[in-house]
Design a protein around this motif. Sequence first.
Motif, PDB file in Angstrom:
ATOM      1  N   ARG A  63       0.802  -1.230   0.000  1.00  0.00           N
ATOM      2  CA  ARG A  63       0.000   0.000   0.000  1.00  0.00           C
ATOM      3  C   ARG A  63       0.834   1.280   0.000  1.00  0.00           C
ATOM      4  NH1 ARG A  63      -2.305  -3.829   2.747  1.00  0.00           N
ATOM      5  NH2 ARG A  63      -1.366  -3.238   4.733  1.00  0.00           N
ATOM      6  N   GLN A  64       2.151   1.169   0.134  1.00  0.00           N
ATOM      7  CA  GLN A  64       3.051   2.332  -0.020  1.00  0.00           C
ATOM      8  C   GLN A  64       4.270   1.877  -0.819  1.00  0.00           C
ATOM      9  OE1 GLN A  64       2.995   3.393   4.419  1.00  0.00           O
ATOM     10  NE2 GLN A  64       3.888   5.196   3.470  1.00  0.00           N
ATOM     11  N   PRO A  65       4.065   1.382  -2.060  1.00  0.00           N
ATOM     12  CA  PRO A  65       5.144   0.703  -2.780  1.00  0.00           C
ATOM     13  C   PRO A  65       6.389   1.552  -3.041  1.00  0.00           C
ATOM     14  CG  PRO A  65       3.232   1.073  -4.201  1.00  0.00           C
ATOM     15  CD  PRO A  65       2.801   1.394  -2.818  1.00  0.00           C
ATOM     16  N   GLU A  66       6.230   2.899  -2.961  1.00  0.00           N
ATOM     17  CA  GLU A  66       7.402   3.760  -3.171  1.00  0.00           C
ATOM     18  C   GLU A  66       8.357   3.724  -1.979  1.00  0.00           C
ATOM     19  OE1 GLU A  66       8.786   5.375  -5.827  1.00  0.00           O
ATOM     20  OE2 GLU A  66       7.312   4.024  -6.682  1.00  0.00           O
ATOM     21  N   LEU A  67       7.844   3.334  -0.820  1.00  0.00           N
ATOM     22  CA  LEU A  67       8.660   3.268   0.397  1.00  0.00           C
ATOM     23  C   LEU A  67       9.349   1.902   0.456  1.00  0.00           C
ATOM     24  CD1 LEU A  67       9.548   4.496   3.127  1.00  0.00           C
ATOM     25  CD2 LEU A  67       7.430   3.596   4.103  1.00  0.00           C
ATOM     26  N   ALA A  68      10.666   1.900   0.424  1.00  0.00           N
ATOM     27  CA  ALA A  68      11.410   0.632   0.380  1.00  0.00           C
ATOM     28  C   ALA A  68      11.582   0.050   1.779  1.00  0.00           C
ATOM     29  CB  ALA A  68      12.776   0.862  -0.249  1.00  0.00           C
ATOM     30  N   MET A  69      11.202  -1.232   1.919  1.00  0.00           N
ATOM     31  CA  MET A  69      11.486  -1.921   3.187  1.00  0.00           C
ATOM     32  C   MET A  69      12.667  -2.869   3.004  1.00  0.00           C
ATOM     33  SD  MET A  69       8.193  -4.489   3.457  1.00  0.00           S
ATOM     34  CE  MET A  69       7.602  -5.406   2.029  1.00  0.00           C
ATOM     35  N   GLY A  70      13.250  -2.856   1.797  1.00  0.00           N
ATOM     36  CA  GLY A  70      14.405  -3.705   1.527  1.00  0.00           C
ATOM     37  C   GLY A  70      14.567  -3.905   0.035  1.00  0.00           C
ATOM     38  N   GLU A  83      14.206  -0.805  10.206  1.00  0.00           N
ATOM     39  CA  GLU A  83      13.613   0.430  10.735  1.00  0.00           C
ATOM     40  C   GLU A  83      12.258   0.699  10.077  1.00  0.00           C
ATOM     41  OE1 GLU A  83      15.192   4.869  10.784  1.00  0.00           O
ATOM     42  OE2 GLU A  83      16.808   3.439  11.199  1.00  0.00           O
ATOM     43  N   VAL A  84      12.222   0.596   8.748  1.00  0.00           N
ATOM     44  CA  VAL A  84      10.974   0.838   8.001  1.00  0.00           C
ATOM     45  C   VAL A  84       9.949  -0.248   8.338  1.00  0.00           C
ATOM     46  CG1 VAL A  84       9.927   0.878   5.679  1.00  0.00           C
ATOM     47  CG2 VAL A  84      12.053   2.114   6.117  1.00  0.00           C
ATOM     48  N   ILE A  85      10.400  -1.507   8.352  1.00  0.00           N
ATOM     49  CA  ILE A  85       9.492  -2.628   8.639  1.00  0.00           C
ATOM     50  C   ILE A  85       8.842  -2.451  10.012  1.00  0.00           C
ATOM     51  CG2 ILE A  85       9.396  -5.125   9.084  1.00  0.00           C
ATOM     52  CD1 ILE A  85      11.576  -5.401   6.857  1.00  0.00           C
ATOM     53  N   ARG A  86       9.652  -2.036  10.991  1.00  0.00           N
ATOM     54  CA  ARG A  86       9.121  -1.805  12.353  1.00  0.00           C
ATOM     55  C   ARG A  86       8.169  -0.614  12.380  1.00  0.00           C
ATOM     56  NH1 ARG A  86      14.144  -3.015  14.380  1.00  0.00           N
ATOM     57  NH2 ARG A  86      14.696  -0.798  14.420  1.00  0.00           N
ATOM     58  N   ALA A  87       8.604   0.486  11.763  1.00  0.00           N
ATOM     59  CA  ALA A  87       7.815   1.725  11.805  1.00  0.00           C
ATOM     60  C   ALA A  87       6.439   1.554  11.157  1.00  0.00           C
ATOM     61  CB  ALA A  87       8.586   2.861  11.132  1.00  0.00           C
ATOM     62  N   VAL A  88       6.399   0.835  10.034  1.00  0.00           N
ATOM     63  CA  VAL A  88       5.141   0.655   9.301  1.00  0.00           C
ATOM     64  C   VAL A  88       4.365  -0.542   9.849  1.00  0.00           C
ATOM     65  CG1 VAL A  88       4.115   0.321   6.996  1.00  0.00           C
ATOM     66  CG2 VAL A  88       6.183   1.682   7.237  1.00  0.00           C
ATOM     67  N   GLY A  89       5.061  -1.463  10.490  1.00  0.00           N
ATOM     68  CA  GLY A  89       4.418  -2.652  11.043  1.00  0.00           C
ATOM     69  C   GLY A  89       4.034  -3.653   9.976  1.00  0.00           C
ATOM     70  N   VAL A  90       5.038  -4.067   9.170  1.00  0.00           N
ATOM     71  CA  VAL A  90       4.769  -5.018   8.086  1.00  0.00           C
ATOM     72  C   VAL A  90       4.853  -6.448   8.642  1.00  0.00           C
ATOM     73  CG1 VAL A  90       5.484  -5.844   5.803  1.00  0.00           C
ATOM     74  CG2 VAL A  90       5.765  -3.434   6.396  1.00  0.00           C
ATOM     75  N   ARG A  93       4.213 -12.345   6.830  1.00  0.00           N
ATOM     76  CA  ARG A  93       3.545 -12.939   5.658  1.00  0.00           C
ATOM     77  C   ARG A  93       3.447 -11.940   4.505  1.00  0.00           C
ATOM     78  NH1 ARG A  93      -0.497 -11.824   9.217  1.00  0.00           N
ATOM     79  NH2 ARG A  93      -2.156 -10.461   8.436  1.00  0.00           N
ATOM     80  N   ASP A  94       3.240 -10.646   4.822  1.00  0.00           N
ATOM     81  CA  ASP A  94       3.173  -9.616   3.773  1.00  0.00           C
ATOM     82  C   ASP A  94       4.548  -9.420   3.138  1.00  0.00           C
ATOM     83  OD1 ASP A  94       0.557  -9.385   4.432  1.00  0.00           O
ATOM     84  OD2 ASP A  94       0.624  -7.294   5.091  1.00  0.00           O
ATOM     85  N   LEU A  95       5.576  -9.443   3.971  1.00  0.00           N
ATOM     86  CA  LEU A  95       6.946  -9.329   3.467  1.00  0.00           C
ATOM     87  C   LEU A  95       7.256 -10.489   2.518  1.00  0.00           C
ATOM     88  CD1 LEU A  95       9.844  -8.144   3.474  1.00  0.00           C
ATOM     89  CD2 LEU A  95      10.279  -9.420   5.565  1.00  0.00           C
ATOM     90  N   ALA A  96       6.863 -11.711   2.938  1.00  0.00           N
ATOM     91  CA  ALA A  96       7.110 -12.901   2.116  1.00  0.00           C
ATOM     92  C   ALA A  96       6.383 -12.814   0.778  1.00  0.00           C
ATOM     93  CB  ALA A  96       6.676 -14.154   2.879  1.00  0.00           C
ATOM     94  N   LYS A  97       5.168 -12.263   0.803  1.00  0.00           N
ATOM     95  CA  LYS A  97       4.365 -12.125  -0.416  1.00  0.00           C
ATOM     96  C   LYS A  97       5.038 -11.157  -1.401  1.00  0.00           C
ATOM     97  CE  LYS A  97       0.045 -12.241   0.777  1.00  0.00           C
ATOM     98  NZ  LYS A  97      -1.291 -11.738   1.228  1.00  0.00           N
TER      99      LYS A  97
END
Length: 213
Positions: A63-70, A83-90, A93-97
Amino acid sequence: MGGMFRNRTEAGQRLGELLARFAVHRPVVLALPRGGVPVGREVADALDAPLDVLLVRKLGVPRQPELAMGAIGEGGVRVLNDEVIRAVGVPERDLAKVEARETEELERRVHMFRGDRPQIEVDGRVVVVVDDGLATGATAQAALRVARARGARTLVLAVPVAPPDTLAHLAADADEIVAAEVHQPFGSIGDWYRDFRQTTDEQVLSALDPAAP
């Protein structure tokens, strides 16, 4: 703010001038598709160096594809921005997808841009990694780690424009960083180009063609 560079070609020419001292080392230029390839073409021409693609995929926040979590790269390299993964709360399972989807796209691009042509050998070489600009640097970090894993002796990251904190963050992954413009506040990469139209697959293949063995 905008308009530091007319387009990616001009940005590559400016970078090529800044990188001239590396020509004596007979470097290999690895460019990140798509936008980094026209920049890399100019750099490779300036250094009389072979050009190849370095394929990595950014992992965008759902839902925020411009923001890189990796990002992920060829050879199974994976770089996560905790940091991003924690802040956004991903959730995991969503990361794996996202990772599964981007891995599929990475493999498709490897086939499309390189086809049956082997990667240019970088073992023991000076490698210049080129993109059209940096924002978070997650993709560039993955690219540098892929190049290092392939045996690059000296890694030079070369970009037309970047914010200083991103360059500082990437200093551990590159032996040297060359940026034509360093700015804070930064905005987005496109703010620093008058023409930042998306590079097409056809333009990438055309830029790579002169370097085909």
